[in-house]
Scaffold this motif. Structure first.
Motif, PDB file in Angstrom:
ATOM      1  N   MET A  26       0.765  -1.025   0.040  1.00 45.92           N
ATOM      2  CA  MET A  26       0.002  -0.035   0.098  1.00 45.92           C
ATOM      3  C   MET A  26       0.834   1.223  -0.218  1.00 45.92           C
ATOM      4  SD  MET A  26      -2.977  -1.077  -0.411  1.00 45.92           S
ATOM      5  CE  MET A  26      -4.235   0.288   0.161  1.00 45.92           C
ATOM      6  N   GLU A  27       1.713   1.265  -1.025  1.00 40.59           N
ATOM      7  CA  GLU A  27       2.570   2.388  -1.074  1.00 40.59           C
ATOM      8  C   GLU A  27       1.750   3.653  -1.889  1.00 40.59           C
ATOM      9  OE1 GLU A  27       5.448   3.297  -0.181  1.00 40.59           O
ATOM     10  OE2 GLU A  27       6.382   1.668   0.740  1.00 40.59           O
ATOM     11  N   THR A  28       1.888   4.927  -0.993  1.00 39.81           N
ATOM     12  CA  THR A  28       0.978   5.874  -1.526  1.00 39.81           C
ATOM     13  C   THR A  28       1.700   6.591  -2.943  1.00 39.81           C
ATOM     14  OG1 THR A  28       2.183   7.779  -0.353  1.00 39.81           O
ATOM     15  CG2 THR A  28       0.336   6.593   0.822  1.00 39.81           C
ATOM     16  N   GLY A  29       3.205   6.546  -2.894  1.00 42.27           N
ATOM     17  CA  GLY A  29       3.630   7.410  -4.077  1.00 42.27           C
ATOM     18  C   GLY A  29       4.436   8.454  -3.417  1.00 42.27           C
ATOM     19  N   ALA A  30       4.112   8.786  -2.248  1.00 41.28           N
ATOM     20  CA  ALA A  30       4.683  10.119  -1.593  1.00 41.28           C
ATOM     21  C   ALA A  30       5.646   9.986  -0.801  1.00 41.28           C
ATOM     22  CB  ALA A  30       3.378  10.907  -1.052  1.00 41.28           C
ATOM     23  N   ARG A  31       6.101   8.620  -0.395  1.00 42.23           N
ATOM     24  CA  ARG A  31       7.059   8.255   0.784  1.00 42.23           C
ATOM     25  C   ARG A  31       8.508   8.252   0.017  1.00 42.23           C
ATOM     26  NH1 ARG A  31       9.037   3.781   3.379  1.00 42.23           N
ATOM     27  NH2 ARG A  31       8.555   2.365   1.733  1.00 42.23           N
TER      28      ARG A  31
ATOM     29  N   GLY B 147       2.039  10.248  13.303  1.00 41.68           N
ATOM     30  CA  GLY B 147       1.446  10.332  12.245  1.00 41.68           C
ATOM     31  C   GLY B 147       1.976   8.935  11.182  1.00 41.68           C
ATOM     32  N   GLY B 148       1.167   8.465  10.595  1.00 45.90           N
ATOM     33  CA  GLY B 148       1.404   7.500   9.332  1.00 45.90           C
ATOM     34  C   GLY B 148       1.572   8.062   8.115  1.00 45.90           C
ATOM     35  N   CYS B 149       2.476   7.913   7.460  1.00 50.90           N
ATOM     36  CA  CYS B 149       2.499   8.272   5.906  1.00 50.90           C
ATOM     37  C   CYS B 149       1.587   8.054   5.248  1.00 50.90           C
ATOM     38  CB  CYS B 149       3.751   7.890   5.449  1.00 50.90           C
ATOM     39  SG  CYS B 149       4.258   6.246   5.628  1.00 50.90           S
ATOM     40  N   ALA B 150       0.511   9.009   4.985  1.00 47.74           N
ATOM     41  CA  ALA B 150      -0.672   8.515   4.253  1.00 47.74           C
ATOM     42  C   ALA B 150      -0.885   9.162   2.880  1.00 47.74           C
ATOM     43  CB  ALA B 150      -2.023   9.428   4.868  1.00 47.74           C
TER      44      ALA B 150
END
Lengths: 106, 150
Positions: A26-31, B147-150
């Motif tokens: 579930m990688e957001t692409g923003a990390r 916080g979790g990296c959302a």
């Protein structure tokens, strides 16, 4: 290749509780990757499809806000011991995963 | 292998069954609303989910912790006693992408969905339920300490 989904369905007092656990980053692409400083490309589940004896009972659209290794639980009215519950997911890269189980009487 | 009439019928029906299932899955899988999930402002996400129908307050229970020590996995359960529920949507107001998910259910599913969401910071968790008689909304504040990296 299909990835495995852990799924369990138990029938109690006329209600079947389904619990499913998927393995997915579930990688957001923003990390950012801490060691390289580069953005980790997005990789997340977008769609979920649940069938009860091959009839679609639930489907879902997901964004990036669902936690890593997603958990989903819901209840089916009725259902009988031995019925098949199956869950399939598809992510933004086109990868899929699925799992199925038979309802167990508790 | 010699194909007898019986065999042909059997093969045909299996083929038809597979066709129906994959055909259905395809139509369901084709509807993912990219524009709605890409919204970054809560107002836009809210507008995308409500789609012009102003939701009414109440009738929904959100079960989420008051204080979440880990924003990466916050357990959220949304349930309602309302009848003819079509879908349940979850949003987190202060996330970089507030629209989390929508669950479409048929009449055999109890309107109770439990999952885990990411939360960047302290925020309201918002549930929007669509029923045959309109849309309904409920909010609950969750305080996030890490916080979790959302």
């Amino acid at each position: 290749m299909d990835k495995k989904v852990k799924i369990r369905a138990t029938l109690k007092d006329g209600v079947t509780t389904v619990k499913a656990l998927m393995t997915h980053p579930m990688e957001t692409g923003a990390r950012k990757d801490k060691s390289t400083g580069e953005l980790v490309p997005a990789e997340y589940i977008q769609e979920i499809l649940v069938t009860h004896n091959e009839v679609v009972v639930l489907n879902a659209n997901w964004g990036t806000g669902i936690s890593k290794n997603p958990y989903l639980s819901f209840k089916i009215k009725g259902g009988a011991a031995g019925d098949t519950i199956a869950l399939t997911w598809k992510d933004n890269l086109g990868e899929t995963g699925s799992g199925e189980t038979q309802i167990k009487q508790k | 292998m010699k194909i007898t009439r019986r065999h042909a019928l059997k093969l045909g029906s299996i083929g038809a069954l597979i066709g129906t299932i994959s055909g259905f899955a395809k139509t369901v899988f084709a509807e993912w609303p990219a524009a709605a999930f890409d919204t970054t402002a809560y107002e836009d996400s809210y507008a995308a989910v409500t789609n012009g129908v102003e939701p009414k307050e109440g009738g929904i229970t959100i079960d989420a912790p008051e204080i979440a020590s880990n924003g990466a996995t916050v357990p959220v359960t949304v349930s309602t006693d309302m009848q003819d529920v079509k879908s349940i949507s979850v949003l987190v107001e202060n996330n970089p992408r507030p629209y989390i998910a929508t669950f479409f259910i048929n009449e055999n599913i109890e309107a109770t969905i439990a999952t885990r969401v990411k939360m960047r910071e302290t925020s309201n968790v918002v549930a929007i339920v669509e029923t045959a008689s309109g849309k309904f909304i409920a909010k609950q504040s969750v305080k996030v300490t890490a916080g979790g990296c959302a």
